[in-house]
Motif scaffolding. Sequence first.
Motif, short mmCIF file in Angstrom:
data_model
loop_
_atom_site.label_atom_id
_atom_site.label_comp_id
_atom_site.label_asym_id
_atom_site.label_seq_id
_atom_site.Cartn_x
_atom_site.Cartn_y
_atom_site.Cartn_z
N ARG A 1 -1.66 23.08 13.84
CA ARG A 1 -1.56 22.52 12.55
C ARG A 1 -0.59 21.64 12.21
NH1 ARG A 1 -3.47 20.70 8.37
NH2 ARG A 1 -3.40 22.01 6.41
N ASP A 2 -0.76 20.38 11.64
CA ASP A 2 0.41 19.67 11.51
C ASP A 2 1.26 19.95 10.24
OD1 ASP A 2 -0.58 17.86 13.37
OD2 ASP A 2 -1.91 16.51 12.09
N THR A 3 2.57 19.58 10.40
CA THR A 3 3.51 19.88 9.26
C THR A 3 4.28 18.65 9.09
OG1 THR A 3 5.11 20.53 10.80
CG2 THR A 3 3.75 22.31 10.27
N PRO A 4 3.73 17.68 8.33
CA PRO A 4 4.21 16.34 8.05
C PRO A 4 5.60 16.30 7.20
CG PRO A 4 2.28 16.51 6.85
CD PRO A 4 2.32 17.90 7.51
N GLY A 5 6.57 16.64 7.95
CA GLY A 5 7.94 16.75 7.00
C GLY A 5 8.66 17.96 7.38
N PRO A 6 10.03 17.79 7.04
CA PRO A 6 10.79 19.11 6.99
C PRO A 6 10.15 20.31 6.28
CG PRO A 6 12.00 17.19 6.53
CD PRO A 6 10.58 16.72 6.21
N ALA B 1 9.85 19.88 13.09
CA ALA B 1 8.71 19.70 14.09
C ALA B 1 7.40 19.25 13.32
CB ALA B 1 8.26 21.25 14.68
N ALA B 2 6.55 18.46 14.31
CA ALA B 2 5.44 17.88 13.52
C ALA B 2 4.23 18.92 13.47
CB ALA B 2 4.98 16.71 14.78
N ALA B 3 4.16 20.07 14.17
CA ALA B 3 3.14 20.96 14.12
C ALA B 3 3.78 22.46 14.49
CB ALA B 3 1.97 20.42 15.33
N THR B 4 2.86 23.23 13.96
CA THR B 4 3.02 24.65 14.51
C THR B 4 1.62 24.93 15.04
OG1 THR B 4 2.09 25.51 12.27
CG2 THR B 4 4.51 24.99 12.61
N TYR B 5 1.77 26.41 15.74
CA TYR B 5 0.55 26.62 16.62
C TYR B 5 0.48 28.15 16.47
CZ TYR B 5 1.43 22.33 19.19
OH TYR B 5 1.40 20.92 19.48
N ASP B 6 -0.78 28.57 16.70
CA ASP B 6 -1.10 29.98 17.01
C ASP B 6 -2.05 30.30 17.89
OD1 ASP B 6 -0.65 32.50 16.46
OD2 ASP B 6 -1.46 32.47 14.39
#
Length: 550
Positions: free
Chosen positions: A466-471, A523-528
């Motif tokens: 899942r993208d996280t576009p920013g701090p 980070a640009a993304a997180t994962y599960d």
Amino acid sequence: MGKLLSFMVVTLDGYTEGPNQEFDWPNVDDEFNEFAISQLNDIDTLLFGRATYEGMASYWPTPAAIEGDPLVAGHMNRVAKVVFSTTLTSADWENTTLVTGDAAAAVSALKEQPGKNLAIFGSSNLTVSLLEQGLVDELRVMVMPILLGAGRSLFSGLPKRVHLKLVRSTTFSSGNVMLHYRPAASRSARRAAGGGRGNSRPPGDVQSGMKRLAVLLGLTLLACGQQTVGVSPSPSPSSISAPVPSPSASPVRPTSSPTPGTSSPSPTTVSSPRPSPAPSSPRPTPTGADPAWALRYLLLDHYPTFAFCDPDYYPVARVGGEQVNADDWWQRSRTTPEALAILAHHHEAEPLDAAQRLVAYQDHKRLTVIQLTRATGGYDFALSISAAKSQPDTTVIGTISDAGTISERSRSPRPGGCPICLEAVTLIATPSGEIEVARIQPGDLVYSLDGSGRRVTVGVARVVRRDTPGPHLMVRLALADGRVLVAAGPHPAADGRLLRDLHAGERYDTSVVASVGYVESSAAATYDLLPAGTTGQYWANGILVGSTLS
């Protein structure tokens, strides 16, 4: 045996830094980050010359780096590193080996060892030395659209000609151009042409700009893997697409633009009568807009209950508020085809005021989660729409023609909720050892618990990126026995609570919680992932947690 890669950024007039060693010019945006992420997967050892090493080593192990960039710092500090210098007497940075002798011999030995590729980041003198020795297998040069007029040239000091073969090039919407070169002559021919040269960069050249270099190069060290695994393959360069949003609990915003001067509300579930699956009438493309982005607008209009996980709220709360994030996104993206399409859609022109930037950003968040893949006469699309409360969202698959006619092919329930996930470098316990979550694939074996609390080996049923576009803010959970996990606060703990709800002093996973606090991540993304089996639990950095996908 791996290859030796050298990655450097350069201005259009061939400089890697300004005349006073300035490094304030790199053109970095989301597209650059995606490229940087993709090249890490085949790299497991970094090589530095003395100057670059000193700049990196003076920043990444510090509390400021660990607190400000925990994901990048964690990887930079853990990855294997080799520094080549005739003047250093020690190299105290974690996992660093100092080589004071023959660099060519040492690199030759490293290349014979099993493992992934070796990479030089930013050390131009070291690159020149090893290139002359015939040891560099690939040059990756990103040319950025700026002229400095003076400075340090990319291959300054190279004493002979080196013929190269262009094997691939990629043009980015920002104007950056990525060039992949390989030496054209054989290794033996290159070695026969002459001897080596040392890393002769003079001492005392680590400027304040080195921290910026460290941050820039650190972008390449975010282990983020591929796009959402098990959902759809990454598109070809010729297609215009965005990842299908991960399954959501229907947090959406109305597709109409908010009133200028007001901030957008928290995500809400919007429902309306089901749109007719019959083909819609063609609609005009907004003047001046890129056709693919204009067609996304038509899809938003056609599906008023469009559902997605708003990146300002999922998978984590972002730092600074939506307006700050909107201002930052517009500054980085205002010349992209997407931004030009947004301007055309709203019949606006630069400069935009704060309210207009917010509207543009809110459109951007919707547009980029509609997946488009080029097809004959138009595009195949995939998107999700929300249903009534207590009902699962629906994934819609169909085709939109170049003229704007929409035809549906299928609708299917979309299970699960918005992923609330782990940082990319989190280590997952598997029978083959600990593996970064970004590298886990469906079908891989991991450790889980069965219904009676026994550890079992099971396959991975599903993986989500899942993208996280920013701090954004993440929770740092530290146990008394030294185990530490950085994850989103709403990620489920093994006992059914959320990680953010754990408290210092209470028992958890055979230990005691030492501290729970928020840290900022870029980070640009997180994962599960979801292990098959009865509990869906797994070990992340040695700590037992649940899955957001169960």
